[in-house]
Write a protein that holds these residues in place. Sequence first.
Motif, mmCIF file in Angstrom:
data_model
loop_
_atom_site.group_PDB
_atom_site.id
_atom_site.type_symbol
_atom_site.label_atom_id
_atom_site.label_comp_id
_atom_site.label_asym_id
_atom_site.label_seq_id
_atom_site.Cartn_x
_atom_site.Cartn_y
_atom_site.Cartn_z
ATOM 1 N N ILE A 157 0.821 -1.218 0.000
ATOM 2 C CA ILE A 157 0.000 0.000 0.000
ATOM 3 C C ILE A 157 0.854 1.267 0.000
ATOM 4 C CG2 ILE A 157 -2.022 -1.074 1.091
ATOM 5 C CD1 ILE A 157 -1.097 0.421 3.713
ATOM 6 N N GLU A 158 2.155 1.119 0.220
ATOM 7 C CA GLU A 158 3.037 2.298 0.197
ATOM 8 C C GLU A 158 4.451 1.844 -0.099
ATOM 9 O OE1 GLU A 158 3.156 4.445 3.942
ATOM 10 O OE2 GLU A 158 4.751 5.776 3.230
ATOM 11 N N HIS A 159 5.184 2.638 -0.877
ATOM 12 C CA HIS A 159 6.613 2.359 -1.029
ATOM 13 C C HIS A 159 7.391 3.668 -1.081
ATOM 14 C CE1 HIS A 159 5.559 2.818 -5.369
ATOM 15 N NE2 HIS A 159 6.729 3.424 -5.399
ATOM 16 N N LYS A 160 8.582 3.625 -0.497
ATOM 17 C CA LYS A 160 9.465 4.790 -0.486
ATOM 18 C C LYS A 160 10.900 4.308 -0.643
ATOM 19 C CE LYS A 160 6.680 8.363 0.684
ATOM 20 N NZ LYS A 160 6.207 8.520 2.073
ATOM 21 N N PHE A 161 11.693 5.113 -1.329
ATOM 22 C CA PHE A 161 13.114 4.810 -1.464
ATOM 23 C C PHE A 161 13.919 5.860 -0.708
ATOM 24 C CE2 PHE A 161 10.975 3.223 -5.201
ATOM 25 C CZ PHE A 161 11.487 1.947 -5.327
ATOM 26 N N SER A 162 14.744 5.409 0.202
ATOM 27 C CA SER A 162 15.731 6.329 0.778
ATOM 28 C C SER A 162 16.991 6.132 -0.051
ATOM 29 C CB SER A 162 15.980 5.984 2.248
ATOM 30 O OG SER A 162 16.736 4.792 2.348
ATOM 31 N N GLY A 163 18.048 6.776 0.280
ATOM 32 C CA GLY A 163 19.295 6.533 -0.435
ATOM 33 C C GLY A 163 19.902 5.177 -0.100
ATOM 34 N N LYS A 164 19.325 4.484 0.879
ATOM 35 C CA LYS A 164 19.944 3.255 1.383
ATOM 36 C C LYS A 164 19.103 2.002 1.240
ATOM 37 C CE LYS A 164 22.709 5.749 4.695
ATOM 38 N NZ LYS A 164 22.519 6.548 5.901
ATOM 39 N N ALA A 165 17.807 2.145 1.036
ATOM 40 C CA ALA A 165 16.938 0.963 1.021
ATOM 41 C C ALA A 165 15.588 1.291 0.407
ATOM 42 C CB ALA A 165 16.744 0.421 2.438
ATOM 43 N N MET A 166 14.846 0.239 0.126
ATOM 44 C CA MET A 166 13.471 0.351 -0.347
ATOM 45 C C MET A 166 12.537 -0.024 0.788
ATOM 46 S SD MET A 166 11.796 -1.391 -3.729
ATOM 47 C CE MET A 166 11.990 -3.120 -3.358
ATOM 48 N N HIS A 167 11.669 0.886 1.175
ATOM 49 C CA HIS A 167 10.702 0.613 2.243
ATOM 50 C C HIS A 167 9.352 0.263 1.634
ATOM 51 C CE1 HIS A 167 13.162 2.309 5.583
ATOM 52 N NE2 HIS A 167 13.666 3.062 4.624
#
Lengths: 214, 214
Positions: free
Chosen positions: A198-208
Motif C-alpha cells: 500500500i506504500e513504497h518509499k526509497f531512501s538513499g539506502k533501502a526500499m521501504h
Amino acid sequence: MQKIRVHNFSLSADGFGAGPNQDLNNPLGIGGMAVHEWFFPTNVFQRMIGNAGGETGLDNDFALKAFINVGACIMGRNMFGPIRGNWPNDEWKGWWGEEPPYHCPVYVLTNHAREPIVMKGGTTFYFVTEGIDIALQRAKESAGSKDIQICGGVKTIQQYLKAKLIDEMHLVISPIILGSGERLFENTDLVQLGYKVIEHKFSGKAMHLIISKS
Amino acid sequence: MQKIRVHNFSLSADGFGAGPNQDLNNPLGIGGMAVHEWFFPTNVFQRMIGNAGGETGLDNDFALKAFINVGACIMGRNMFGPIRGNWPNDEWKGWWGEEPPYHCPVYVLTNHAREPIVMKGGTTFYFVTEGIDIALQRAKESAGSKDIQICGGVKTIQQYLKAKLIDEMHLVISPIILGSGERLFENTDLVQLGYKVIEHKFSGKAMHLIISKS
C-alpha cells in the motif's frame, strides 16, 4: 482498533532476513547484519545505544514507527538468542543488555519453558510454549488498547502471516545479496494470503514497503 | 574484453521475474508486467514503441546500457513466446512485431528445432537445441568483439549463472509483490557462485543493482 504490526524487518535483495549459521558472534547469521545498514545511522538506533545525534529523514521516520503505540511484542526464540534446545541455565537474557529497547512485555515463542525475566526500562521477557495463538492472546491482554509488534525472526513472521494475523508489515529491502539463509517469502505467497503493497518509499539506502491485508 | 551481460532484468520485491501462468495475453505471467513499471516511461522504451520523448534520468540511463555494444543475444524459448512443445507452424515470430529491439542475432534456447527467422532491423532469431554452451559459442562467433546479452527469462539466466558464465548482471527490484511465479534466486546462491553487488542506485521507482563476478 488494535493492530498486529511488523516493523523494520529487513531483507537482502535476494530475499533473506538473516544469513546462515546464526551464533553468538553472528546474531543475524553470517553477513546478516548488512541487511540493517540503513538502520544503524538513524537517530532511533543511535539513541538505543546511548548516543546523541544520528540521522533524521526517511529511514529514521520509518524506524521510529516501531516504537510508537506498541503495548506488547512477540518474537521467536532464535531472535531472543543463539541457544537451542533446553536452557542450560538462566544466564542468557537476550542480545540487548540490561535495558532492552522494547519497554513492554515481550513474549518469546519457544518449546522450552522458562521463568519470566524482568529487565530494566519496562521490558519483561515471557516464555510461551503453547504456540502463536496463545502468545498473541497474552500479548493482547498486556497491550490494552495499544498495538502488538511481531518482531521476528523469519519463521515467526511466516507463522503469523500464514494465519493471516498480521495487519501491517513494514519491510525494508537492502541493496545487498546474502546468497543463503532464512527466506521470508519461502512457501509464503503474500498475494494469495490477501496482502498487497500500500506504500513504497526509497531512501538513499533501502526500499521501504508497507504491506497490508486487503 | 568481451563480456556476458544481463540487463534490465526486473524482479518483484518477493523475488519473482515473472508471474504465474504465462500465455499470449500475459507474456510475463499474471501481474508480471508490473515488475517493468520503472521501464515503460523511459525514453529508451518509448522510442522502442515509436514514440518521441519519454523520461530521461537514472532509470533511462540504466535501461540504455542494454543497447550499447551488444553483438548477440540469448534468450529462453518461454521469453520468445507462449508456445510450448513442437512448433505448430512458422507463424509465431516473437512478441516484438516486425522490427524487434535487438538489432543483432538472437539465439533462442529450445528443444524444438526451427529454421532461423530474419526480421527487420538486423534481428535474426536462431533456434539452438544443443544447450547453453553451444548457444554461447555461436553468440560469441556472431558478436565479434562486442558483448553478449543474456536476455532472460529466469530459467535461462539461472543456467548461465550456475555455469558461472555471466560477468555482469543488472537487476531491478520493483516495489511490488507477485506472490508466486518464477523466482530468480531459487536454488541459485549468488554468493556461493562468486557474485557480489558492486553498485546500487535508487530511482523513485526501483532499486538498481549491478552484480558482478568477484
